[in-house]
Design an enzyme around this catalytic site. Structure first.
Site, PDB file in Angstrom:
ATOM      1  N   PHE A   1     -11.955 -12.231  -2.071  1.00  0.00           N
ATOM      2  CA  PHE A   1     -11.481 -10.930  -2.571  1.00  0.00           C
ATOM      3  C   PHE A   1     -10.974 -10.030  -1.446  1.00  0.00           C
ATOM      4  O   PHE A   1     -10.169  -9.134  -1.691  1.00  0.00           O
ATOM      5  CB  PHE A   1     -12.625 -10.165  -3.250  1.00  0.00           C
ATOM      6  CG  PHE A   1     -13.119 -10.779  -4.517  1.00  0.00           C
ATOM      7  CD1 PHE A   1     -12.400 -10.644  -5.688  1.00  0.00           C
ATOM      8  CD2 PHE A   1     -14.307 -11.488  -4.550  1.00  0.00           C
ATOM      9  CE1 PHE A   1     -12.854 -11.201  -6.871  1.00  0.00           C
ATOM     10  CE2 PHE A   1     -14.781 -12.046  -5.721  1.00  0.00           C
ATOM     11  CZ  PHE A   1     -14.046 -11.903  -6.888  1.00  0.00           C
TER      12      PHE A   1
ATOM     13  N   TYR B   1       2.359  -4.956  -0.281  1.00  0.00           N
ATOM     14  CA  TYR B   1       1.121  -5.415  -0.923  1.00  0.00           C
ATOM     15  C   TYR B   1       1.417  -6.581  -1.876  1.00  0.00           C
ATOM     16  O   TYR B   1       0.800  -7.644  -1.809  1.00  0.00           O
ATOM     17  CB  TYR B   1       0.435  -4.273  -1.699  1.00  0.00           C
ATOM     18  CG  TYR B   1      -0.560  -4.790  -2.699  1.00  0.00           C
ATOM     19  CD1 TYR B   1      -1.800  -5.261  -2.271  1.00  0.00           C
ATOM     20  CD2 TYR B   1      -0.251  -4.904  -4.061  1.00  0.00           C
ATOM     21  CE1 TYR B   1      -2.699  -5.810  -3.181  1.00  0.00           C
ATOM     22  CE2 TYR B   1      -1.136  -5.446  -4.965  1.00  0.00           C
ATOM     23  CZ  TYR B   1      -2.358  -5.894  -4.519  1.00  0.00           C
ATOM     24  OH  TYR B   1      -3.242  -6.452  -5.416  1.00  0.00           O
TER      25      TYR B   1
ATOM     26  N   ARG C   1       6.668   7.417 -11.794  1.00  0.00           N
ATOM     27  CA  ARG C   1       6.248   7.033 -10.435  1.00  0.00           C
ATOM     28  C   ARG C   1       7.167   5.899  -9.990  1.00  0.00           C
ATOM     29  O   ARG C   1       7.263   4.884 -10.690  1.00  0.00           O
ATOM     30  CB  ARG C   1       4.792   6.570 -10.475  1.00  0.00           C
ATOM     31  CG  ARG C   1       4.217   6.200  -9.126  1.00  0.00           C
ATOM     32  CD  ARG C   1       2.719   5.976  -9.207  1.00  0.00           C
ATOM     33  NE  ARG C   1       2.357   4.752  -9.932  1.00  0.00           N
ATOM     34  CZ  ARG C   1       1.117   4.305 -10.049  1.00  0.00           C
ATOM     35  NH1 ARG C   1       0.104   4.978  -9.504  1.00  0.00           N
ATOM     36  NH2 ARG C   1       0.865   3.196 -10.717  1.00  0.00           N
TER      37      ARG C   1
ATOM     38  N   LEU D   1     -12.724 -10.346   8.818  1.00  0.00           N
ATOM     39  CA  LEU D   1     -12.028 -11.639   8.786  1.00  0.00           C
ATOM     40  C   LEU D   1     -10.788 -11.657   9.685  1.00  0.00           C
ATOM     41  O   LEU D   1     -10.183 -12.712   9.866  1.00  0.00           O
ATOM     42  CB  LEU D   1     -11.645 -11.996   7.347  1.00  0.00           C
ATOM     43  CG  LEU D   1     -12.814 -12.184   6.369  1.00  0.00           C
ATOM     44  CD1 LEU D   1     -12.289 -12.335   4.941  1.00  0.00           C
ATOM     45  CD2 LEU D   1     -13.652 -13.401   6.738  1.00  0.00           C
TER      46      LEU D   1
ATOM     47  N   ASN E   1     -16.388  -6.277   5.519  1.00  0.00           N
ATOM     48  CA  ASN E   1     -16.333  -5.512   6.784  1.00  0.00           C
ATOM     49  C   ASN E   1     -16.633  -4.034   6.557  1.00  0.00           C
ATOM     50  O   ASN E   1     -16.545  -3.231   7.477  1.00  0.00           O
ATOM     51  CB  ASN E   1     -14.965  -5.691   7.484  1.00  0.00           C
ATOM     52  CG  ASN E   1     -13.826  -5.019   6.736  1.00  0.00           C
ATOM     53  OD1 ASN E   1     -14.014  -4.478   5.654  1.00  0.00           O
ATOM     54  ND2 ASN E   1     -12.640  -5.047   7.316  1.00  0.00           N
TER      55      ASN E   1
ATOM     56  N   SER F   1      -2.395 -11.282  -8.394  1.00  0.00           N
ATOM     57  CA  SER F   1      -2.134 -10.092  -9.205  1.00  0.00           C
ATOM     58  C   SER F   1      -0.943 -10.317 -10.121  1.00  0.00           C
ATOM     59  O   SER F   1       0.002 -11.040  -9.775  1.00  0.00           O
ATOM     60  CB  SER F   1      -1.852  -8.935  -8.249  1.00  0.00           C
ATOM     61  OG  SER F   1      -1.320  -7.837  -8.936  1.00  0.00           O
TER      62      SER F   1
ATOM     63  N   GLY G   1     -16.998  -5.075  -2.672  1.00  0.00           N
ATOM     64  CA  GLY G   1     -15.952  -4.277  -3.318  1.00  0.00           C
ATOM     65  C   GLY G   1     -16.115  -4.271  -4.835  1.00  0.00           C
ATOM     66  O   GLY G   1     -17.090  -4.792  -5.377  1.00  0.00           O
TER      67      GLY G   1
ATOM     68  N   ASN H   1      -5.167   4.755  -8.872  1.00  0.00           N
ATOM     69  CA  ASN H   1      -5.192   4.023 -10.144  1.00  0.00           C
ATOM     70  C   ASN H   1      -5.637   4.944 -11.284  1.00  0.00           C
ATOM     71  O   ASN H   1      -6.366   5.912 -11.085  1.00  0.00           O
ATOM     72  CB  ASN H   1      -6.115   2.806 -10.046  1.00  0.00           C
ATOM     73  CG  ASN H   1      -5.578   1.775  -9.066  1.00  0.00           C
ATOM     74  OD1 ASN H   1      -6.209   1.473  -8.072  1.00  0.00           O
ATOM     75  ND2 ASN H   1      -4.399   1.261  -9.329  1.00  0.00           N
TER      76      ASN H   1
ATOM     77  N   LYS I   1       0.465 -10.957  -1.924  1.00  0.00           N
ATOM     78  CA  LYS I   1      -0.109 -11.799  -2.982  1.00  0.00           C
ATOM     79  C   LYS I   1       0.783 -13.020  -3.235  1.00  0.00           C
ATOM     80  O   LYS I   1       0.289 -14.134  -3.418  1.00  0.00           O
ATOM     81  CB  LYS I   1      -0.303 -10.980  -4.264  1.00  0.00           C
ATOM     82  CG  LYS I   1      -1.390  -9.908  -4.135  1.00  0.00           C
ATOM     83  CD  LYS I   1      -2.756 -10.520  -3.850  1.00  0.00           C
ATOM     84  CE  LYS I   1      -3.809  -9.515  -3.501  1.00  0.00           C
ATOM     85  NZ  LYS I   1      -5.059 -10.113  -2.978  1.00  0.00           N
TER      86      LYS I   1
END
Ligand code: WQD
Length: 340
Positions: A81, A150, A295, A59, A32, A125, A10, A199, A154
Site C-alpha cells: 500500500f 500520481y 475542479r 522503503l 515510515n 486505481s 494507513g 477527498n 499507478k
C-alpha cells in the site's frame, strides 16, 4: 503464514491488517509514519486482540528493504500500500511521486524476486481508466494517458509488475480501487488526512464536525442526473476483505494468470449530491455546501463493473453508501471527541 503489509498503518492498509489477522495471518506492518501514526497499532489491537509486529522502514532506503527481507525470509507474500496519493501534490512535485511510488516498488520487487514465495498484491486505481468511454468500467477498458504524475505512477507500477512477473516466479494481483471511504464500524481505525482533505468524504465529515466552514461541490452542470460528478464509493472494510481473498488466491495457486487485474468498487455510481444526502440522512445534520466551478482534471463519471471480482474472487460488497457515511461520521466524532 507471515505476510508483510507496506503502508500498513494507513487508511486502507490498517483495515486490511485487521482482516488479515481475523483470517489467522501473522502480519508484519511496514510504515515510515509519513502519513500515519504508530497509535493505529492500538486501534488494530482493540479490534483484533493482536498487535502486529511493526517495522518502521522507509522503503526509499534500499538497504533497509534488503535487511527487512533477510530478517523475514519466511514471508509468504507482500501487500503493497505504501505510496503517496495526493493528485495535486504530484503535479507540484512529480519526482517525489516517482521516487516514493516507483523507486520503492522497484526495491521491493528486487527483494521479492529472491524469495522462495513471491505473492504480491498491488494497490492500483481506477484513475488508470481516465474518462472511460462506457459505464460500468470493465477491467479490459482501455488504460488512458495519465492525468497526473500520481496516476502515472499507478500505470507504470502495473507495467513494472507485469514485466517482472514475466521473467520470474513473482505472481501478482493488481487491485484497481474506485473511491474508498468509510471507516471500521468499531471506530477504532479510520482515515486520518493530513491538513485540508482533498477527498470528498473526509471533507464532508470535517465540515460536519465544524473544522471546515462549508463544502465546495466542484461542478454542477456535468451531464449526470443532478449535474454533479458520479463516482463509485466503496466501504474500506469491503475493500480490505478483497485483499485477503486476492492474497489467498495467489498463495493457494488458484490464479489463472501470473498477473491478474480486478476492479474493486460497488458497481453503483453516486453523484456528489447523493453522497451529501446520504451523509445528512445518517448523521441527522444539515451539511453546509455551495456549488462552485469544476475542479480541473475531474472525470465526469466512473463506476466499476464488479462482475470479474464477484465471479472470479467470489467477493461481494456488504456495506452500502449509507453504511460508509455512518462509519466515516462515527470515526470523525470519535477523533474529534464529539458526543453526538
Ligand atoms: C470525489 C468527487 C469531486 C472534494 C481521487 C483520485 C483518485 C483516487 C481517489 C487515490 C469528485 C468531488 C471532492 C470536494 C467535491 N486515488 N469533490 N468537493 O477525484 O474521484 O479520486 O481520489 O488515492 O486517483 O483522483 O475523489 O474524493 O477527490 O472526489 O465536490 O471538496 O467529489 O469533484 O466528483 P476522485 P475525490
Amino acid at each position: 503464514m507471515k505476510i508483510a503489509v507496506t503502508g500498513g498503518l494507513g487508511f486502507i492498509g490498517s483495515h486490511t491488517v485487521v482482516e488479515l489477522i481475523a483470517k489467522g495471518f501473522e502480519v508484519i506492518v511496514i510504515d515510515n509514519l509519513s502519513n500515519a501514526s504508530e497509535g493505529v497499532l492500538d486501534g488494530i489491537k482493540a479490534i483484533t486482540g493482536i498487535k502486529p509486529i511493526f517495522e518502521k522502514i522507509d522503503l526509499r532506503e534500499k538497504e533497509a528493504v534488503v535487511s527487512f527481507f533477510k530478517k523475514h525470509h519466511d514471508l509468504k507474500g507482500v501487500i503493497h500500500f505504501a505510496a503517496s496519493k495526493a493528485v495535486g501534490e504530484s503535479v507540484e512535485n512529480p519526482l517525489l511521486y516517482y521516487e516514493n511510488n516507483i523507486g520503492t516498488l522497484v526495491y521491493l520487487l528486487q527483494q521479492l524476486q529472491q524469495m522462495p514465495e513471491a505473492s504480491f498484491i498491488f494497490s492500483s486505481s481506477c484513475t488508470v481508466y481516465g474518462q472511460a468511454v462506457s459505464m460500468p468500467i470493465t477491467e479490459d477498458a482501455a488504460v488512458q494517458p495519465a492525468m497526473s504524475p500520481y496516476g502515472n505512477t499507478k500505470q507504470i507500477g502495473e507495467e513494472i509488475i507485469r514485466d517482472v512477473a514475466n521473467i520470474s516466479h513473482i505472481k501478482a494481483i493488481l487491485l484497481r480501487y474506485f473511491n474508498p471511504v468509510g471507516a471500521h464500524p468499531s471506530a477504532e481505525i479510520g482515515e486520518l488526512p493530513l491538513g485540508v482533505p482533498q477527498n470528498l468524504v473526509p471533507f464532508i465529515t470535517q465540515t460536519a464536525a465544524g473544522l471546515r466552514k462549508e463544502l465546495s461541490v466542484y461542478g454542477s452542470d456535468y451531464p449526470t442526473s443532478d449535474g454533479t460528478c458520479v463516482r463509485d464509493y466503496i466501504h474500506v472494510v469491503d475493500l480490505a476483505k478483497a485483499h485477503v481473498i486476492a492474497l489467498e488466491r495467489l498463495i493457494n495457486n488458484q490464479h489463472a494468470e501470473k498477473v491478474e487485474t480486478f476492479n474493486l468498487g460497488t458497481g453503483t455510481g453516486s453523484t456528489v449530491l447523493e453522497v451529501i444526502h446520504a451523509f445528512e440522512k445518517v448523521s441527522g445534520k444539515k451539511l453546509p455546501y455551495k456549488l462552485v466551478d469544476k475542479r480541473p482534471g475531474d472525470v465526469i463519471e466512473a463506476y466499476a463493473d464488479t462482475q470479474k471480482a464477484n465471479d472470479v474472487l467470489g467477493w461481494k460488497t456488504g456495506f452500502s453508501l449509507e453504511d460508509a457515511m455512518r462509519d466515516a461520521w462515527r470515526w470523525e466524532r470519535k477523533i474529534r471527541a464529539i458526543e453526538n
